[in-house]
Design a protein around this motif. Sequence first.
Motif, PDB file in Angstrom:
ATOM      1  N   ALA A  40       0.825  -1.217   0.000  1.00 39.14           N
ATOM      2  CA  ALA A  40       0.000   0.000   0.000  1.00 39.14           C
ATOM      3  C   ALA A  40       0.858   1.266   0.000  1.00 39.14           C
ATOM      4  N   ALA A  41       2.053   1.177  -0.570  1.00 39.78           N
ATOM      5  CA  ALA A  41       2.969   2.318  -0.530  1.00 39.78           C
ATOM      6  C   ALA A  41       2.373   3.545  -1.219  1.00 39.78           C
ATOM      7  N   PRO A  42       2.465   4.702  -0.608  1.00 38.76           N
ATOM      8  CA  PRO A  42       1.974   5.936  -1.242  1.00 38.76           C
ATOM      9  C   PRO A  42       2.920   6.390  -2.342  1.00 38.76           C
ATOM     10  N   ASP A  43       2.416   7.216  -3.260  1.00 39.93           N
ATOM     11  CA  ASP A  43       3.308   7.785  -4.275  1.00 39.93           C
ATOM     12  C   ASP A  43       3.700   9.228  -3.918  1.00 39.93           C
ATOM     13  N   ALA A  44       3.161   9.705  -2.802  1.00 39.08           N
ATOM     14  CA  ALA A  44       3.562  11.004  -2.273  1.00 39.08           C
ATOM     15  C   ALA A  44       3.253  11.031  -0.774  1.00 39.08           C
ATOM     16  N   PRO A  59      11.581  13.221  -7.500  1.00 42.00           N
ATOM     17  CA  PRO A  59      10.145  13.134  -7.211  1.00 42.00           C
ATOM     18  C   PRO A  59       9.360  12.177  -8.108  1.00 42.00           C
ATOM     19  N   GLU A  60      10.030  11.514  -9.080  1.00 45.64           N
ATOM     20  CA  GLU A  60       9.279  10.713 -10.043  1.00 45.64           C
ATOM     21  C   GLU A  60       8.528   9.557  -9.386  1.00 45.64           C
ATOM     22  N   GLY A  61       9.215   8.832  -8.493  1.00 48.13           N
ATOM     23  CA  GLY A  61       8.579   7.688  -7.845  1.00 48.13           C
ATOM     24  C   GLY A  61       7.925   8.019  -6.518  1.00 48.13           C
ATOM     25  N   LEU A  62       8.329   9.122  -5.925  1.00 50.61           N
ATOM     26  CA  LEU A  62       7.769   9.523  -4.635  1.00 50.61           C
ATOM     27  C   LEU A  62       7.897  11.042  -4.502  1.00 50.61           C
ATOM     28  N   GLY A  63       6.779  11.687  -4.227  1.00 47.00           N
ATOM     29  CA  GLY A  63       6.783  13.126  -3.952  1.00 47.00           C
ATOM     30  C   GLY A  63       6.834  13.355  -2.443  1.00 47.00           C
ATOM     31  N   ILE A  64       7.589  14.353  -2.015  1.00 38.33           N
ATOM     32  CA  ILE A  64       7.717  14.652  -0.584  1.00 38.33           C
ATOM     33  C   ILE A  64       7.439  16.137  -0.352  1.00 38.33           C
ATOM     34  N   LEU A  65       6.519  16.388   0.569  1.00 36.21           N
ATOM     35  CA  LEU A  65       6.142  17.752   0.944  1.00 36.21           C
ATOM     36  C   LEU A  65       6.074  17.802   2.468  1.00 36.21           C
ATOM     37  N   CYS A  66       6.449  18.929   3.068  1.00 37.53           N
ATOM     38  CA  CYS A  66       6.352  18.990   4.529  1.00 37.53           C
ATOM     39  C   CYS A  66       5.840  20.343   5.010  1.00 37.53           C
ATOM     40  N   PHE A  67       5.470  20.397   6.290  1.00 39.62           N
ATOM     41  CA  PHE A  67       4.887  21.609   6.872  1.00 39.62           C
ATOM     42  C   PHE A  67       5.929  22.565   7.437  1.00 39.62           C
ATOM     43  N   ASP A  68       7.185  22.194   7.451  1.00 39.29           N
ATOM     44  CA  ASP A  68       8.234  23.082   7.968  1.00 39.29           C
ATOM     45  C   ASP A  68       9.060  23.643   6.826  1.00 39.29           C
ATOM     46  N   ASN A  69       8.921  24.932   6.554  1.00 42.59           N
ATOM     47  CA  ASN A  69       9.769  25.581   5.557  1.00 42.59           C
ATOM     48  C   ASN A  69      10.993  26.131   6.281  1.00 42.59           C
TER      49      ASN A  69
END
Length: 346
Positions: free
Chosen positions: A250-254, A278-288
């Motif tokens: 169930a791996a996410p793609d992001a 980012p092609e296989g996995l996108g990463i976003l976070c709440f700390d800039n």
Amino acid sequence: MREGGRIMSVTIRDVAKLAGVSASTVSRVINKSAPISEETSARIYRAMEELKYVPNDIARSFASGSARAIAIAINVSDTRSYANRFFNNTVFGIETAAHRKGYNFIITSANDERGGMGSLEKLILSKKIDGLVLPVSLLQSSVVKLVEEMSFPFVVLGRVKHAGSKISWVDISNEQAGAASVRYLLGKGYRRIGFLTRGDKELFTRDRLDGYRAELTRAGLTPDPVYRVSPAAAFDETKLYLKTLFTSAAAPDAVICCDDKMALAALRGARELGIRVPEGLGILCFDNTEVTEMAELPISAVDVDTFELGRIAAETLFRQMEKPDFGASRSQITTKVIERGSTMKK
């Protein structure tokens, strides 16, 4: 001012004499208690500067009934919440607004001193401050009871879920931040978007989750399970957990990460597994933060204007101080996504 080789204290009468006005006119200009012409005010300020005159705050307090000071309370034992760049920016926003109003700004502890009266209570009861900014984490403290009993002006820093009609608060729009994160990732072509958190004890985390789920539902997608990492987990433990997640059926793609360290663990864990970001996995976070900006592959982040948060909190407090019947005010600051390499598909 020197006289006979000695440094003498400059008085309001000295300023009045140099400016060619009465001492009462100087007092009115200093305390802003009555309209004085711009030309006269400018002359008085020039005299004050020439004589290096500093108004006596104690005397001014007696004359105006105001301490000309506001404070923010902190929990000195909670370094995670207060010893960070975001809180420092918020404090700077409050300080800037206070300076423009001619007020001093005090940072004080809400902790009781050995079971006795704390420094914050002493400031309030001795009328050393005129208003208070209170972080939401301290809302259940004895301080709230005190300020409400005294009808003392205060503003809460953080959303209060079941706020009474008299409580004003200012916060980041965390539900909007959660929704905006999903909307951005959907726009980049990701569909299995996971949410990584260290728990949902804090209201701001629950608000982000609400926005995350609502936006996926609006897009006709079923929200993934929320993946929880122990708050006590070290960096390598977090990375190991994420590597297990990324190789599951169930791996996410992001993934949307709750903080910069988790985002960095996700990035390094994915690369160790040979997953292309980012092609296989996108990463976003709440700390800039500098961590997300200077990572080996810069990480996209939700940007929060915490300086503006502090400025609005202070201005709300000043409105309460000036108009006791002002009523409750609730403000939320919107966020924006800063795009970097971790989601920038070619």
